[in-house]
Design a protein around this motif. Sequence first.
Motif, PDB file in Angstrom:
ATOM      1  N   ILE A 175       5.645  -1.355   1.027  1.00  0.00           N
ATOM      2  CA  ILE A 175       4.317  -1.276   0.687  1.00  0.00           C
ATOM      3  C   ILE A 175       3.722  -1.628   1.912  1.00  0.00           C
ATOM      4  CG2 ILE A 175       2.546  -2.300  -0.618  1.00  0.00           C
ATOM      5  CD1 ILE A 175       5.908  -2.956  -1.885  1.00  0.00           C
ATOM      6  N   ILE A 176       2.746  -0.500   2.405  1.00  0.00           N
ATOM      7  CA  ILE A 176       1.902  -0.684   3.418  1.00  0.00           C
ATOM      8  C   ILE A 176       0.485  -1.198   3.235  1.00  0.00           C
ATOM      9  CG2 ILE A 176       1.172   0.215   5.749  1.00  0.00           C
ATOM     10  CD1 ILE A 176       3.687   2.104   5.408  1.00  0.00           C
ATOM     11  N   ILE A 177      -0.018  -2.575   3.741  1.00  0.00           N
ATOM     12  CA  ILE A 177      -1.464  -2.949   3.532  1.00  0.00           C
ATOM     13  C   ILE A 177      -1.975  -3.320   4.709  1.00  0.00           C
ATOM     14  CG2 ILE A 177      -2.924  -4.521   2.023  1.00  0.00           C
ATOM     15  CD1 ILE A 177      -0.238  -4.777   0.132  1.00  0.00           C
ATOM     16  N   LYS A 178      -3.080  -2.922   5.213  1.00  0.00           N
ATOM     17  CA  LYS A 178      -3.835  -3.321   6.386  1.00  0.00           C
ATOM     18  C   LYS A 178      -2.752  -3.121   7.643  1.00  0.00           C
ATOM     19  CE  LYS A 178      -6.942  -6.626   4.654  1.00  0.00           C
ATOM     20  NZ  LYS A 178      -7.613  -7.980   5.048  1.00  0.00           N
ATOM     21  N   ASN A 179      -1.814  -1.920   7.839  1.00  0.00           N
ATOM     22  CA  ASN A 179      -0.883  -1.786   8.470  1.00  0.00           C
ATOM     23  C   ASN A 179       0.119  -2.885   8.841  1.00  0.00           C
ATOM     24  OD1 ASN A 179      -2.220   0.584   9.490  1.00  0.00           O
ATOM     25  ND2 ASN A 179      -3.616  -0.426  10.963  1.00  0.00           N
ATOM     26  N   ILE A 180       0.332  -3.640   7.644  1.00  0.00           N
ATOM     27  CA  ILE A 180       1.482  -4.663   7.739  1.00  0.00           C
ATOM     28  C   ILE A 180       2.487  -3.912   6.655  1.00  0.00           C
ATOM     29  CG2 ILE A 180       2.184  -6.716   7.189  1.00  0.00           C
ATOM     30  CD1 ILE A 180      -0.526  -7.640   8.167  1.00  0.00           C
ATOM     31  N   THR A 181       3.576  -3.912   6.930  1.00  0.00           N
ATOM     32  CA  THR A 181       4.752  -3.419   5.985  1.00  0.00           C
ATOM     33  C   THR A 181       5.292  -4.639   5.306  1.00  0.00           C
ATOM     34  OG1 THR A 181       5.255  -1.580   7.422  1.00  0.00           O
ATOM     35  CG2 THR A 181       6.945  -2.085   5.844  1.00  0.00           C
ATOM     36  N   PHE A 182       5.149  -4.442   4.163  1.00  0.00           N
ATOM     37  CA  PHE A 182       5.735  -5.459   2.983  1.00  0.00           C
ATOM     38  C   PHE A 182       7.062  -4.718   2.467  1.00  0.00           C
ATOM     39  CE2 PHE A 182       1.387  -6.584   3.395  1.00  0.00           C
ATOM     40  CZ  PHE A 182       1.387  -7.868   3.587  1.00  0.00           C
ATOM     41  N   LEU A 183       8.090  -5.537   2.008  1.00  0.00           N
ATOM     42  CA  LEU A 183       9.147  -4.908   1.456  1.00  0.00           C
ATOM     43  C   LEU A 183       9.436  -5.517   0.254  1.00  0.00           C
ATOM     44  CD1 LEU A 183      11.553  -5.167   4.816  1.00  0.00           C
ATOM     45  CD2 LEU A 183      10.385  -3.348   3.794  1.00  0.00           C
ATOM     46  N   ALA A 184       9.745  -4.932  -0.926  1.00  0.00           N
ATOM     47  CA  ALA A 184      10.054  -5.249  -2.129  1.00  0.00           C
ATOM     48  C   ALA A 184      11.137  -4.665  -2.881  1.00  0.00           C
ATOM     49  CB  ALA A 184       8.923  -5.065  -2.838  1.00  0.00           C
ATOM     50  N   PHE A 185      11.800  -5.593  -3.524  1.00  0.00           N
ATOM     51  CA  PHE A 185      12.873  -5.172  -4.337  1.00  0.00           C
ATOM     52  C   PHE A 185      12.429  -5.049  -5.888  1.00  0.00           C
ATOM     53  CE2 PHE A 185      14.966  -6.618  -0.629  1.00  0.00           C
ATOM     54  CZ  PHE A 185      15.991  -5.615  -0.238  1.00  0.00           C
ATOM     55  N   PRO A 190      -3.042  -0.036  -1.253  1.00  0.00           N
ATOM     56  CA  PRO A 190      -1.648   0.159  -0.637  1.00  0.00           C
ATOM     57  C   PRO A 190      -1.235   1.355  -0.411  1.00  0.00           C
ATOM     58  CG  PRO A 190      -1.778  -0.368  -3.197  1.00  0.00           C
ATOM     59  CD  PRO A 190      -3.230  -0.585  -2.642  1.00  0.00           C
ATOM     60  N   THR A 191      -0.207   1.583   0.261  1.00  0.00           N
ATOM     61  CA  THR A 191       0.567   2.808   0.348  1.00  0.00           C
ATOM     62  C   THR A 191       2.070   2.361  -0.068  1.00  0.00           C
ATOM     63  OG1 THR A 191      -0.976   3.640   2.131  1.00  0.00           O
ATOM     64  CG2 THR A 191       1.282   4.640   2.045  1.00  0.00           C
ATOM     65  N   ILE A 192       2.379   3.156  -1.100  1.00  0.00           N
ATOM     66  CA  ILE A 192       3.701   2.724  -1.753  1.00  0.00           C
ATOM     67  C   ILE A 192       4.976   3.799  -1.107  1.00  0.00           C
ATOM     68  CG2 ILE A 192       4.989   2.060  -3.616  1.00  0.00           C
ATOM     69  CD1 ILE A 192       2.603   0.889  -4.695  1.00  0.00           C
ATOM     70  N   ILE A 193       5.939   3.437  -0.595  1.00  0.00           N
ATOM     71  CA  ILE A 193       7.117   4.231  -0.209  1.00  0.00           C
ATOM     72  C   ILE A 193       8.111   3.968  -0.996  1.00  0.00           C
ATOM     73  CG2 ILE A 193       8.313   5.283   1.671  1.00  0.00           C
ATOM     74  CD1 ILE A 193       6.136   4.552   3.518  1.00  0.00           C
ATOM     75  N   ASN A 194       8.734   4.555  -1.717  1.00  0.00           N
ATOM     76  CA  ASN A 194      10.021   4.154  -2.586  1.00  0.00           C
ATOM     77  C   ASN A 194      11.282   3.902  -1.753  1.00  0.00           C
ATOM     78  OD1 ASN A 194       8.830   4.381  -5.186  1.00  0.00           O
ATOM     79  ND2 ASN A 194       9.050   6.470  -5.212  1.00  0.00           N
ATOM     80  N   GLY A 195      12.012   3.093  -2.379  1.00  0.00           N
ATOM     81  CA  GLY A 195      13.442   2.690  -1.656  1.00  0.00           C
ATOM     82  C   GLY A 195      14.245   3.593  -1.879  1.00  0.00           C
ATOM     83  N   SER A 196      15.456   3.376  -1.566  1.00  0.00           N
ATOM     84  CA  SER A 196      16.521   4.307  -1.905  1.00  0.00           C
ATOM     85  C   SER A 196      17.964   3.580  -2.128  1.00  0.00           C
ATOM     86  CB  SER A 196      16.728   5.186  -0.882  1.00  0.00           C
ATOM     87  OG  SER A 196      17.038   4.712   0.156  1.00  0.00           O
TER      88      SER A 196
END
Length: 90
Positions: A53-63, A30-36
């Motif tokens: 969170i980017i996994i297999k070129n799919i962007t997942f959003l998490a809170f 996973p590539t994790i990019i922090n929110g703001s």
Amino acid sequence: MVNIIKEEITLEESLKKKIEFICNFTNNKPTIINGSIRKIDKTNLTYIEPHRIIIKNITFLAFNYSNEIFIENLSNKIKLSELEDYLKTI
């Protein structure tokens, strides 16, 4: 003039560990990019940008403090426990 104040928030440690565990189990990285948090100065308006969170070129959003994860946008959601099965199907 409108001032927008941006404050980065870090991904909750237990959520990060769960995502990393699922990705290790399914052989993904996973590539994790922090929110703001974005606040408009001198108002009570606030926008919380989710973690990406980017996994297999799919962007997942998490809170933080949530058991749900969103696929690509906020209208497609699955439970975090279903993420492993989802990653196996794509």
